[in-house]
Design a protein around this motif. Sequence first.
Motif, PDB file in Angstrom:
ATOM      1  N   ARG A 138       0.847  -1.196   0.000  1.00  0.00           N
ATOM      2  CA  ARG A 138       0.000   0.000   0.000  1.00  0.00           C
ATOM      3  C   ARG A 138       0.882   1.245   0.000  1.00  0.00           C
ATOM      4  O   ARG A 138       1.912   1.308   0.674  1.00  0.00           O
ATOM      5  CB  ARG A 138      -0.908   0.012   1.244  1.00  0.00           C
ATOM      6  N   LEU A 139       0.449   2.256  -0.740  1.00  0.00           N
ATOM      7  CA  LEU A 139       1.201   3.505  -0.874  1.00  0.00           C
ATOM      8  C   LEU A 139       0.298   4.675  -0.525  1.00  0.00           C
ATOM      9  O   LEU A 139      -0.794   4.814  -1.087  1.00  0.00           O
ATOM     10  CB  LEU A 139       1.735   3.638  -2.305  1.00  0.00           C
ATOM     11  N   GLY A 140       0.748   5.510   0.421  1.00  0.00           N
ATOM     12  CA  GLY A 140      -0.062   6.649   0.845  1.00  0.00           C
ATOM     13  C   GLY A 140       0.744   7.932   0.918  1.00  0.00           C
ATOM     14  O   GLY A 140       1.967   7.901   1.067  1.00  0.00           O
ATOM     15  N   ALA A 141       0.066   9.046   0.795  1.00  0.00           N
ATOM     16  CA  ALA A 141       0.702  10.362   0.906  1.00  0.00           C
ATOM     17  C   ALA A 141      -0.187  11.267   1.745  1.00  0.00           C
ATOM     18  O   ALA A 141      -1.407  11.098   1.793  1.00  0.00           O
ATOM     19  CB  ALA A 141       0.940  10.964  -0.480  1.00  0.00           C
ATOM     20  N   GLN A 142       0.443  12.230   2.384  1.00  0.00           N
ATOM     21  CA  GLN A 142      -0.263  13.125   3.309  1.00  0.00           C
ATOM     22  C   GLN A 142      -1.424  13.833   2.608  1.00  0.00           C
ATOM     23  O   GLN A 142      -1.223  14.594   1.661  1.00  0.00           O
ATOM     24  CB  GLN A 142       0.726  14.146   3.886  1.00  0.00           C
ATOM     25  N   GLN A 143      -2.633  13.537   3.080  1.00  0.00           N
ATOM     26  CA  GLN A 143      -3.859  14.161   2.583  1.00  0.00           C
ATOM     27  C   GLN A 143      -3.922  14.152   1.046  1.00  0.00           C
ATOM     28  O   GLN A 143      -4.369  15.104   0.423  1.00  0.00           O
ATOM     29  CB  GLN A 143      -3.972  15.584   3.127  1.00  0.00           C
ATOM     30  N   TRP A 144      -3.464  13.066   0.482  1.00  0.00           N
ATOM     31  CA  TRP A 144      -3.441  12.912  -0.986  1.00  0.00           C
ATOM     32  C   TRP A 144      -4.829  13.156  -1.592  1.00  0.00           C
ATOM     33  O   TRP A 144      -5.832  12.733  -1.045  1.00  0.00           O
ATOM     34  CB  TRP A 144      -2.960  11.506  -1.329  1.00  0.00           C
ATOM     35  N   PRO A 145      -4.889  13.948  -2.712  1.00  0.00           N
ATOM     36  CA  PRO A 145      -3.794  14.494  -3.541  1.00  0.00           C
ATOM     37  C   PRO A 145      -3.500  15.965  -3.263  1.00  0.00           C
ATOM     38  O   PRO A 145      -3.066  16.688  -4.167  1.00  0.00           O
ATOM     39  CB  PRO A 145      -4.340  14.297  -4.947  1.00  0.00           C
ATOM     40  N   GLN A 146      -3.723  16.402  -2.047  1.00  0.00           N
ATOM     41  CA  GLN A 146      -3.597  17.828  -1.720  1.00  0.00           C
ATOM     42  C   GLN A 146      -2.221  18.391  -2.069  1.00  0.00           C
ATOM     43  O   GLN A 146      -2.106  19.535  -2.523  1.00  0.00           O
ATOM     44  CB  GLN A 146      -3.879  18.048  -0.231  1.00  0.00           C
ATOM     45  N   HIS A 147      -1.160  17.617  -1.855  1.00  0.00           N
ATOM     46  CA  HIS A 147       0.209  18.111  -2.073  1.00  0.00           C
ATOM     47  C   HIS A 147       0.837  17.572  -3.357  1.00  0.00           C
ATOM     48  O   HIS A 147       2.057  17.641  -3.528  1.00  0.00           O
ATOM     49  CB  HIS A 147       1.093  17.733  -0.876  1.00  0.00           C
ATOM     50  N   GLU A 148       0.012  17.055  -4.252  1.00  0.00           N
ATOM     51  CA  GLU A 148       0.540  16.421  -5.456  1.00  0.00           C
ATOM     52  C   GLU A 148       1.402  17.369  -6.275  1.00  0.00           C
ATOM     53  O   GLU A 148       2.431  16.964  -6.843  1.00  0.00           O
ATOM     54  CB  GLU A 148      -0.608  15.887  -6.313  1.00  0.00           C
ATOM     55  N   ARG A 149       1.032  18.638  -6.353  1.00  0.00           N
ATOM     56  CA  ARG A 149       1.763  19.603  -7.181  1.00  0.00           C
ATOM     57  C   ARG A 149       2.791  20.407  -6.386  1.00  0.00           C
ATOM     58  O   ARG A 149       3.408  21.333  -6.919  1.00  0.00           O
ATOM     59  CB  ARG A 149       0.774  20.558  -7.865  1.00  0.00           C
ATOM     60  N   LYS A 150       2.994  20.049  -5.147  1.00  0.00           N
ATOM     61  CA  LYS A 150       3.967  20.759  -4.317  1.00  0.00           C
ATOM     62  C   LYS A 150       5.383  20.480  -4.814  1.00  0.00           C
ATOM     63  O   LYS A 150       5.721  19.355  -5.197  1.00  0.00           O
ATOM     64  CB  LYS A 150       3.831  20.324  -2.855  1.00  0.00           C
ATOM     65  N   LYS A 151       6.236  21.517  -4.801  1.00  0.00           N
ATOM     66  CA  LYS A 151       7.613  21.379  -5.251  1.00  0.00           C
ATOM     67  C   LYS A 151       8.473  20.825  -4.113  1.00  0.00           C
ATOM     68  O   LYS A 151       8.547  21.412  -3.032  1.00  0.00           O
ATOM     69  CB  LYS A 151       8.171  22.722  -5.716  1.00  0.00           C
ATOM     70  N   VAL A 152       9.085  19.682  -4.340  1.00  0.00           N
ATOM     71  CA  VAL A 152      10.014  19.068  -3.394  1.00  0.00           C
ATOM     72  C   VAL A 152      11.309  18.787  -4.150  1.00  0.00           C
ATOM     73  O   VAL A 152      11.285  18.209  -5.242  1.00  0.00           O
ATOM     74  CB  VAL A 152       9.437  17.759  -2.807  1.00  0.00           C
ATOM     75  N   ASN A 153      12.430  19.199  -3.573  1.00  0.00           N
ATOM     76  CA  ASN A 153      13.703  19.086  -4.272  1.00  0.00           C
ATOM     77  C   ASN A 153      14.187  17.631  -4.293  1.00  0.00           C
ATOM     78  O   ASN A 153      14.599  17.076  -3.272  1.00  0.00           O
ATOM     79  CB  ASN A 153      14.758  19.968  -3.598  1.00  0.00           C
ATOM     80  N   LEU A 154      14.147  17.031  -5.465  1.00  0.00           N
ATOM     81  CA  LEU A 154      14.698  15.698  -5.663  1.00  0.00           C
ATOM     82  C   LEU A 154      15.728  15.712  -6.795  1.00  0.00           C
ATOM     83  O   LEU A 154      15.879  14.756  -7.548  1.00  0.00           O
ATOM     84  CB  LEU A 154      13.580  14.702  -6.009  1.00  0.00           C
ATOM     85  N   GLY A 155      16.434  16.841  -6.889  1.00  0.00           N
ATOM     86  CA  GLY A 155      17.382  17.022  -7.988  1.00  0.00           C
ATOM     87  C   GLY A 155      18.821  16.757  -7.625  1.00  0.00           C
ATOM     88  O   GLY A 155      19.713  16.969  -8.451  1.00  0.00           O
ATOM     89  N   THR A 156      19.094  16.281  -6.402  1.00  0.00           N
ATOM     90  CA  THR A 156      20.473  16.012  -6.007  1.00  0.00           C
ATOM     91  C   THR A 156      20.992  14.749  -6.708  1.00  0.00           C
ATOM     92  O   THR A 156      20.228  13.961  -7.268  1.00  0.00           O
ATOM     93  CB  THR A 156      20.573  15.814  -4.484  1.00  0.00           C
ATOM     94  N   ASN A 157      22.315  14.574  -6.655  1.00  0.00           N
ATOM     95  CA  ASN A 157      22.925  13.416  -7.319  1.00  0.00           C
ATOM     96  C   ASN A 157      22.344  12.105  -6.789  1.00  0.00           C
ATOM     97  O   ASN A 157      22.158  11.146  -7.554  1.00  0.00           O
ATOM     98  CB  ASN A 157      24.443  13.434  -7.110  1.00  0.00           C
ATOM     99  N   PHE A 158      22.076  12.052  -5.497  1.00  0.00           N
ATOM    100  CA  PHE A 158      21.539  10.818  -4.915  1.00  0.00           C
ATOM    101  C   PHE A 158      20.213  10.447  -5.564  1.00  0.00           C
ATOM    102  O   PHE A 158      20.023   9.307  -6.003  1.00  0.00           O
ATOM    103  CB  PHE A 158      21.364  10.997  -3.404  1.00  0.00           C
ATOM    104  N   TYR A 159      19.298  11.397  -5.647  1.00  0.00           N
ATOM    105  CA  TYR A 159      17.963  11.084  -6.165  1.00  0.00           C
ATOM    106  C   TYR A 159      17.948  10.910  -7.673  1.00  0.00           C
ATOM    107  O   TYR A 159      17.035  10.275  -8.220  1.00  0.00           O
ATOM    108  CB  TYR A 159      16.967  12.166  -5.732  1.00  0.00           C
ATOM    109  N   ARG A 160      18.967  11.420  -8.369  1.00  0.00           N
ATOM    110  CA  ARG A 160      19.038  11.197  -9.809  1.00  0.00           C
ATOM    111  C   ARG A 160      19.448   9.757 -10.141  1.00  0.00           C
ATOM    112  O   ARG A 160      19.348   9.334 -11.299  1.00  0.00           O
ATOM    113  CB  ARG A 160      20.016  12.186 -10.452  1.00  0.00           C
ATOM    114  N   CYS A 161      19.880   8.999  -9.131  1.00  0.00           N
ATOM    115  CA  CYS A 161      20.220   7.589  -9.342  1.00  0.00           C
ATOM    116  C   CYS A 161      18.988   6.705  -9.461  1.00  0.00           C
ATOM    117  O   CYS A 161      19.108   5.536  -9.857  1.00  0.00           O
ATOM    118  CB  CYS A 161      21.089   7.083  -8.185  1.00  0.00           C
ATOM    119  N   PHE A 162      17.829   7.245  -9.121  1.00  0.00           N
ATOM    120  CA  PHE A 162      16.595   6.454  -9.110  1.00  0.00           C
ATOM    121  C   PHE A 162      15.657   6.929 -10.208  1.00  0.00           C
ATOM    122  O   PHE A 162      15.676   8.095 -10.607  1.00  0.00           O
ATOM    123  CB  PHE A 162      15.897   6.582  -7.758  1.00  0.00           C
ATOM    124  N   GLY A 163      14.823   6.012 -10.652  1.00  0.00           N
ATOM    125  CA  GLY A 163      13.833   6.362 -11.654  1.00  0.00           C
ATOM    126  C   GLY A 163      12.574   6.928 -11.031  1.00  0.00           C
ATOM    127  O   GLY A 163      12.493   7.183  -9.825  1.00  0.00           O
TER     128      GLY A 163
END
Length: 308
Positions: A138-163
């Motif tokens: 099961r996959l859940g997110a806080q008050q989904w989909p309220q924050h679906e369009r929120k900007k969260v920084n996933l641009g670091t080298n670590f997160y670029r290793c994942f799809g």
Amino acid sequence: SKLQIKQRRWQRNSHLKQEACADGGAIPNTHSSAANPSDEDVSKLESHSSSSEAQQLTAKNSAVAAAAARTARAHKVRPRTPYVFDMETGDPDDVLTLLFLCANSAVDLLAVTITPGSGEQVALVRWILREMKMTHIRLGAQQWPQHERKKVNLGTNFYRCFGRAAAGAPACERADTVLMECCNEHVTLVTGAPLHNLGDALQLDGFKLGRWVAQGGFAGEGVVPQQLQMDKFRGMQVCPTWNFGGNINAARAALDSAAIVRKICVSKNVCHSVYYDDRWHATLGAAAEAAERSAPRSTRALALRMMH
């Protein structure tokens, strides 16, 4: 068996008697018990034969049962503990924790919930679960989909290793609903994020949790011996922590809640004393190689290799 031997002798002597009669010669004595067994002799021999066969069958069955027991012990499956993981993506540690949970055969991962739950965060976690062949989670997110369009920084080298997997299984749901339906007195909830999702779940009627392991809190002067204190925390009795400070009301509600049977806090000074260094990386690589040799496409092998 003895019975079969005596029967063959009787048949042979009968044949000789017939030949002697045909030739007009003397008839040999064929009436001894050895040549022509009586009913009593046959009964005794049959009883002895049946007893021997029964003993042999019992011994064979015992050997088979012993072998089966050894095989069962060798392949005995350890009982798995049900877990739910509530995470964020501010630092790499929660993604690594998710992979560790996937890699551990003693863990029955039921659900993953995310704070705050942006579209990209959900896509990241969904991609990892797909790679681990765990789309039943099961996959859940806080008050989904309220924050679906929120900007969260996933641009670091670590997160670029994942799809990323923007759509498909597992579908994303509200985190409080997922926690409500997956948690009970037998489940362990690990929280590595501010407690928004747990706080929301605690407001739902009937929420129960067996064990809560929280990354949060602080153990300092008066609790930790001075020789074990980190330099940056030396002499400090209190210190703000991100996860509990991120939603203070939810943290207080969780710490005070009778709906949670057991509460374990992994304090800030413990987390800050753990380092990912060259030695740890080498140990992780060795574990990944061992898992790949044992079961190349297993979830454990995939998770450890992805982590490494």
